[in-house]
Design an enzyme around this catalytic site. Structure first.
Site, mmCIF file in Angstrom:
data_model
loop_
_atom_site.group_PDB
_atom_site.id
_atom_site.type_symbol
_atom_site.label_atom_id
_atom_site.label_comp_id
_atom_site.label_asym_id
_atom_site.label_seq_id
_atom_site.Cartn_x
_atom_site.Cartn_y
_atom_site.Cartn_z
ATOM 1 C CB CYS A 199 39.525 17.248 3.639
ATOM 2 S SG CYS A 199 40.920 16.678 4.237
ATOM 3 C CB CYS A 242 42.591 19.305 3.112
ATOM 4 S SG CYS A 242 43.397 18.595 2.365
#
Length: 102
Positions: free
Chosen positions: A31, A34
């Site tokens: 991600c 993230c």
């Protein structure tokens, strides 16, 4: 204290039974947002040491916890107080917005 890795095995002890609020970061290796959020989460863990516990849950490894707390998009930040999920934020957000959750 740095962030702690939270799993199904230690979730109850580290999050639900915590005496202080817990900021939980639901994330995954793949991600991008993230990864952008990760250094901010690390800063908060250091700055709020003793006042807020910061934990990270890898949703690929802990799918049960991700489903239980209805994590549909990542990163998702959830603040737990007294064993209850009280606030949440979805997506990469600025540090000030995370601090406002706390």
């Amino acid at each position: 204290m740095a962030e702690i890795t939270i799993t199904e095995a230690n979730f109850e002890k580290e999050v639900l039974e915590s005496d202080i609020p817990v900021l939980v970061d639901f994330w995954a290796d793949w991600c991008g947002p993230c990864k952008m959020l990760s250094p901010i989460i690390a800063d908060i863990a250091k700055e709020y040491e003793g006042k807020v516990k910061v934990g990270k849950i890898n949703i690929d490894e802990e799918q049960g916890l991700a489903m239980k707390y209805r994590v549909a998009s990542i990163p998702t930040l959830v603040v737990f107080k007294g064993g209850e999920a009280v606030k949440r934020s979805v997506g990469a957000v600025p540090k000030s917005q995370i601090e406002a959750l706390l």
